[in-house]
Scaffold this motif. Sequence first.
Motif, PDB file in Angstrom:
ATOM      1  N   ASP A  18     -14.361  18.467 -31.446  1.00 13.10           N
ATOM      2  CA  ASP A  18     -14.374  17.099 -31.314  1.00 13.10           C
ATOM      3  C   ASP A  18     -15.334  16.186 -32.373  1.00 13.10           C
ATOM      4  N   GLU A  19     -14.573  15.105 -32.622  1.00 13.62           N
ATOM      5  CA  GLU A  19     -15.046  14.451 -33.936  1.00 13.62           C
ATOM      6  C   GLU A  19     -16.233  13.577 -33.726  1.00 13.62           C
ATOM      7  N   THR A  20     -16.319  13.480 -32.005  1.00 12.51           N
ATOM      8  CA  THR A  20     -17.799  12.869 -31.842  1.00 12.51           C
ATOM      9  C   THR A  20     -18.855  13.807 -31.375  1.00 12.51           C
ATOM     10  N   ASP A  21     -18.694  15.062 -31.659  1.00 16.11           N
ATOM     11  CA  ASP A  21     -19.546  16.045 -31.632  1.00 16.11           C
ATOM     12  C   ASP A  21     -20.629  15.743 -32.615  1.00 16.11           C
ATOM     13  N   PRO A  22     -22.209  15.798 -32.395  1.00 14.57           N
ATOM     14  CA  PRO A  22     -23.055  15.742 -33.034  1.00 14.57           C
ATOM     15  C   PRO A  22     -22.906  16.646 -34.150  1.00 14.57           C
ATOM     16  N   ALA A  23     -22.738  17.624 -33.993  1.00 12.52           N
ATOM     17  CA  ALA A  23     -22.612  18.842 -35.278  1.00 12.52           C
ATOM     18  C   ALA A  23     -21.732  18.124 -36.333  1.00 12.52           C
ATOM     19  N   VAL A  24     -20.609  17.666 -35.874  1.00 12.23           N
ATOM     20  CA  VAL A  24     -19.533  17.209 -36.830  1.00 12.23           C
ATOM     21  C   VAL A  24     -20.303  16.021 -37.759  1.00 12.23           C
ATOM     22  N   ALA A  25     -21.020  15.138 -37.045  1.00 15.37           N
ATOM     23  CA  ALA A  25     -21.600  13.964 -37.552  1.00 15.37           C
ATOM     24  C   ALA A  25     -22.697  14.497 -38.617  1.00 15.37           C
ATOM     25  N   GLU A  26     -23.442  15.744 -38.326  1.00 17.95           N
ATOM     26  CA  GLU A  26     -24.557  16.444 -39.156  1.00 17.95           C
ATOM     27  C   GLU A  26     -23.815  16.902 -40.299  1.00 17.95           C
ATOM     28  N   LEU A  27     -22.766  17.492 -40.172  1.00 11.56           N
ATOM     29  CA  LEU A  27     -22.009  18.280 -41.292  1.00 11.56           C
ATOM     30  C   LEU A  27     -21.464  17.173 -42.322  1.00 11.56           C
ATOM     31  N   VAL A  28     -20.921  16.023 -41.901  1.00 15.20           N
ATOM     32  CA  VAL A  28     -20.467  15.151 -42.663  1.00 15.20           C
ATOM     33  C   VAL A  28     -21.578  14.537 -43.556  1.00 15.20           C
ATOM     34  N   SER A  29     -22.630  14.215 -42.832  1.00 15.24           N
ATOM     35  CA  SER A  29     -24.058  13.630 -43.440  1.00 15.24           C
ATOM     36  C   SER A  29     -24.375  14.556 -44.495  1.00 15.24           C
ATOM     37  N   SER A  30     -24.332  15.777 -44.152  1.00  6.58           N
ATOM     38  CA  SER A  30     -25.180  16.854 -45.357  1.00  6.58           C
ATOM     39  C   SER A  30     -23.993  16.995 -46.194  1.00  6.58           C
ATOM     40  N   ALA A  31     -22.810  16.931 -46.000  1.00 11.87           N
ATOM     41  CA  ALA A  31     -21.822  17.282 -47.139  1.00 11.87           C
ATOM     42  C   ALA A  31     -21.864  15.989 -48.114  1.00 11.87           C
ATOM     43  N   ARG A  32     -22.347  14.838 -47.772  1.00 10.66           N
ATOM     44  CA  ARG A  32     -22.346  13.932 -48.485  1.00 10.66           C
ATOM     45  C   ARG A  32     -23.463  13.794 -49.561  1.00 10.66           C
ATOM     46  N   GLY A  33     -24.525  14.658 -49.288  1.00 12.11           N
ATOM     47  CA  GLY A  33     -25.737  14.741 -49.923  1.00 12.11           C
ATOM     48  C   GLY A  33     -25.628  16.118 -51.069  1.00 12.11           C
ATOM     49  N   VAL A  34     -24.734  16.775 -50.948  1.00 13.79           N
ATOM     50  CA  VAL A  34     -24.282  17.955 -51.696  1.00 13.79           C
ATOM     51  C   VAL A  34     -24.250  17.551 -53.206  1.00 13.79           C
ATOM     52  N   ARG A  35     -24.968  18.352 -54.091  1.00 10.39           N
ATOM     53  CA  ARG A  35     -24.987  18.090 -55.454  1.00 10.39           C
ATOM     54  C   ARG A  35     -23.474  18.341 -56.152  1.00 10.39           C
ATOM     55  N   ALA A  36     -23.160  17.783 -57.238  1.00  9.51           N
ATOM     56  CA  ALA A  36     -21.773  18.005 -57.609  1.00  9.51           C
ATOM     57  C   ALA A  36     -21.766  19.220 -58.375  1.00  9.51           C
ATOM     58  N   GLU A  37     -22.783  19.847 -58.734  1.00  9.52           N
ATOM     59  CA  GLU A  37     -22.866  21.302 -59.493  1.00  9.52           C
ATOM     60  C   GLU A  37     -22.396  22.197 -58.273  1.00  9.52           C
ATOM     61  N   LEU A  38     -22.931  22.074 -57.146  1.00  8.15           N
ATOM     62  CA  LEU A  38     -22.570  22.963 -56.018  1.00  8.15           C
ATOM     63  C   LEU A  38     -20.989  22.886 -55.694  1.00  8.15           C
ATOM     64  N   VAL A  39     -20.636  21.591 -55.631  1.00 10.46           N
ATOM     65  CA  VAL A  39     -19.372  21.378 -55.337  1.00 10.46           C
ATOM     66  C   VAL A  39     -18.133  21.942 -56.264  1.00 10.46           C
ATOM     67  N   THR A  40     -18.749  21.847 -57.668  1.00  8.00           N
ATOM     68  CA  THR A  40     -18.029  22.543 -58.760  1.00  8.00           C
ATOM     69  C   THR A  40     -18.025  24.099 -58.510  1.00  8.00           C
TER      70      THR A  40
END
Length: 72
Positions: free
Chosen positions: A2-24
């Motif tokens: 469910d998109e309202t699940d707090p775990a989803v919000a945490e995942l999205v928040s964490s993904a926004r902070g991932v360094r570009a080197e790791l994404v690459t």
Amino acid sequence: MDETDPAVAELVSSARGVRAELVTHLLHSDDAHAARLGRAIREIQRGSPGSSPTNPSDAGCVIDPITHDPAW
């Protein structure tokens, strides 16, 4: 999930902070799951820098913190 699940919000928040080197690194991985994760993180980072759309307050409704029922 469910998109309202707090775990989803945490995942999205964490993904926004991932360094570009790791994404690459993830994007160029031989592991299909890692590459898929890299693509997902990249898409989240390309999204609007504002608050997460999965945040229950963005929908204008109150969600029961126990049952996650939006009609609460």
